[in-house]
Scaffold this motif. Structure first.
Motif, mmCIF file in Angstrom:
data_model
loop_
_atom_site.group_PDB
_atom_site.id
_atom_site.type_symbol
_atom_site.label_atom_id
_atom_site.label_comp_id
_atom_site.label_asym_id
_atom_site.label_seq_id
_atom_site.Cartn_x
_atom_site.Cartn_y
_atom_site.Cartn_z
ATOM 1 N N GLY A 68 33.736 48.137 -27.331
ATOM 2 C CA GLY A 68 33.954 46.700 -27.283
ATOM 3 C C GLY A 68 33.011 45.991 -26.325
ATOM 4 O O GLY A 68 31.783 46.150 -26.387
ATOM 5 N N PRO A 69 33.559 45.194 -25.389
ATOM 6 C CA PRO A 69 32.714 44.399 -24.487
ATOM 7 C C PRO A 69 31.796 45.216 -23.591
ATOM 8 O O PRO A 69 30.900 44.654 -22.963
ATOM 9 C CB PRO A 69 33.752 43.639 -23.641
ATOM 10 N N GLU A 128 40.891 39.845 -23.071
ATOM 11 C CA GLU A 128 41.730 39.746 -21.890
ATOM 12 C C GLU A 128 41.741 41.042 -21.090
ATOM 13 O O GLU A 128 41.682 41.031 -19.860
ATOM 14 C CB GLU A 128 43.158 39.377 -22.298
ATOM 15 N N ASN A 129 41.805 42.185 -21.781
ATOM 16 C CA ASN A 129 41.896 43.467 -21.095
ATOM 17 C C ASN A 129 40.535 44.097 -20.845
ATOM 18 O O ASN A 129 40.194 44.438 -19.702
ATOM 19 C CB ASN A 129 42.769 44.438 -21.896
ATOM 20 N N VAL A 134 39.154 44.170 -16.883
ATOM 21 C CA VAL A 134 38.358 45.193 -16.193
ATOM 22 C C VAL A 134 37.449 44.575 -15.140
ATOM 23 O O VAL A 134 37.260 45.125 -14.057
ATOM 24 C CB VAL A 134 37.523 45.982 -17.224
ATOM 25 N N THR A 135 36.903 43.404 -15.439
ATOM 26 C CA THR A 135 35.919 42.793 -14.554
ATOM 27 C C THR A 135 36.543 42.110 -13.341
ATOM 28 O O THR A 135 36.073 42.274 -12.214
ATOM 29 C CB THR A 135 35.074 41.769 -15.336
ATOM 30 N N ALA A 136 37.619 41.375 -13.559
ATOM 31 C CA ALA A 136 38.147 40.508 -12.503
ATOM 32 C C ALA A 136 39.459 40.978 -11.902
ATOM 33 O O ALA A 136 39.894 40.419 -10.893
ATOM 34 C CB ALA A 136 38.324 39.089 -13.056
ATOM 35 N N THR A 137 40.116 41.969 -12.487
ATOM 36 C CA THR A 137 41.404 42.421 -11.964
ATOM 37 C C THR A 137 41.415 43.942 -11.837
ATOM 38 O O THR A 137 40.537 44.633 -12.357
ATOM 39 C CB THR A 137 42.559 41.989 -12.888
ATOM 40 N N HIS A 138 42.425 44.455 -11.147
ATOM 41 C CA HIS A 138 42.605 45.896 -11.020
ATOM 42 C C HIS A 138 43.498 46.363 -12.173
ATOM 43 O O HIS A 138 44.705 46.492 -12.024
ATOM 44 C CB HIS A 138 43.238 46.237 -9.675
ATOM 45 N N LEU A 139 42.875 46.609 -13.315
ATOM 46 C CA LEU A 139 43.627 46.940 -14.519
ATOM 47 C C LEU A 139 44.351 48.272 -14.342
ATOM 48 O O LEU A 139 43.779 49.246 -13.828
ATOM 49 C CB LEU A 139 42.673 47.012 -15.715
ATOM 50 N N GLN A 211 36.080 44.956 -10.748
ATOM 51 C CA GLN A 211 37.241 45.256 -9.913
ATOM 52 C C GLN A 211 37.954 46.537 -10.335
ATOM 53 O O GLN A 211 38.514 47.239 -9.505
ATOM 54 C CB GLN A 211 38.218 44.076 -9.945
ATOM 55 N N THR A 212 37.974 46.834 -11.626
ATOM 56 C CA THR A 212 38.571 48.085 -12.090
ATOM 57 C C THR A 212 37.514 49.180 -12.028
ATOM 58 O O THR A 212 36.514 49.127 -12.742
ATOM 59 C CB THR A 212 39.105 47.946 -13.520
#
Length: 359
Positions: A68-69, A128-129, A134-139, A211-212
């Motif tokens: 994906g991304p 979103e995930n 993955v980029t901005a949060t601690h998934l 971030q993740t």
């Protein structure tokens, strides 16, 4: 030839490269690493073979269908390489158009079928995930510091740190010359230097900024890391003058290979050995009884697949409110931490999990 051999040796003995979501498990991160490396190779070949650019389309399409991304990482590497080397690397319009069309065809059919199935739901979740999450949060609770990937390198590949250090010391007199050469090639925008830097940014710097941070996110960096080690070792080999120092360097490299292979063999025997795992215990029970029904304390996808597809049995998650109402004699109850119901017979212990039999 020596450089290629040394680089291949480092890559082939990379513990995390083999065992963390890649070579051992056949996870999607393994072909992702291959395809990212192929993108870099095609970008390099495009200097002499203009139509190599056309193959970037289906390659990037395959990366998108896999991860994906994550396709943005090699895409940013390509954009950086082309922008910085625009006066030295020229891509003809024809191959570029073919690449764009090939990417659109490889991704477009899937996107249409996916949208027809559930509209925007899948794409919204993917953005979103897999992108924002993955980029901005601690998934999924993966909270790691910014130096996490440096720790991964020393944790899983410590055996190569000694020969790398020796090679760096051997080449110490050449570092000023190498440094000036690198700075000059950056200033002159030499394609090979620019491509290496873009490759490093895409596979090491950007994952470190996200971030993740997970161990196997570093997999696509290992081919570059092995290439840099190969270059360093080859230069050190040419710089060594005294026979004893040459022998010490060769012996250190051989020792690194022995340690790396020993770690892999240990893991195969202790961690991924089917005979000593939960799956091995389930297989042995199925061999004795001819049929198997497994009740687990939680869902394990690998065990569910193994029981259903390989053993031809049934796999269910245990009902904790009505624990025994579905059990029959000969059923298995597998638990990692909870105590099972009274009356069950302990059959085996594997990987810290207990396998009980219903009498």
């Amino acid at each position: 030839m020596l450089f290629r051999s040394l680089a291949s040796l480092v890559l082939a003995t990379g513990f995390a490269f083999i065992h963390e979501h890649a070579g051992r498990s056949g996870n999607a991160d393994a072909p992702f690493t291959l395809l990212v490396t192929e993108v870099v190779a095609l970008a390099w070949l495009s200097q002499r073979h203009p139509w190599a650019v056309a193959w970037l389309g289906p390659t990037l399409g395959a990366i998108f269908l896999l991860k994906g991304p994550a396709v943005l990482l090699p895409l940013l590497c390509l954009v950086g390489f082309k922008v910085l080397c625009r006066h030295r690397v020229r891509w003809a319009a024809g191959p570029v158009c073919v690449a764009v069309v090939a990417f659109g065809l490889s991704v477009g059919g899937w996107a249409y079928a996916r949208y027809a199935l559930d509209g925007r739901q899948f794409f919204a979740a993917m953005l979103e995930n897999d992108l924002w999450g993955v980029t901005a949060t601690h998934l999924e609770g993966h909270v790691q510091g910014p130096l996490f990937y440096l720790n991964v390198l020393q944790r899983y590949h410590y055996e190569w740190l000694v020969p790398i250090a020796i090679a760096a010391v051997v080449c110490r007199r050449a570092w000023p010359i190498v440094g000036r050469h690198i700075l000059a090639s950056i200033r002159d925008r030499e394609p090979v230097t620019v491509l290496m830097i873009c490759w490093f940014v895409a596979t090491f710097v950007l994952p470190s900024v996200m971030q993740t941070r997970i161990t196997w996110y570093l997999n696509s960096f290992y081919p570059l890391g092995a290439t840099l080690c190969g270059l360093l070792f080859e230069h050190a080999g040419r710089s060594v003058g005294r026979a004893r120092l040459t022998e010490a360097f060769v012996l250190t490299v051989c020792l690194a290979v022995v340690v790396a292979e020993s770690k892999s063999l240990w893991r195969l025997h202790r961690v991924t050995n089917l005979d000593t795992s939960v799956q091995g215990g389930l297989r042995e029970h199925a061999r004795r009884t001819g049929h198997i029904r497994v009740f687990r304390d939680k869902h394990y996808e690998n065990e569910a697949f193994y029981v259903r597809a390989v053993l031809g049995g049934e796999f269910s998650v245990r009902d904790r409110e009505r624990p025994r109402h579905r059990f029959r004699s000969g059923d298995l109850v597998v638990t990692a931490s909870e105590s099972p119901e009274a009356g069950l017979v302990l059959s085996a212990v594997a990987d810290g999990h207990r396998i009980y039999v219903v009498p």
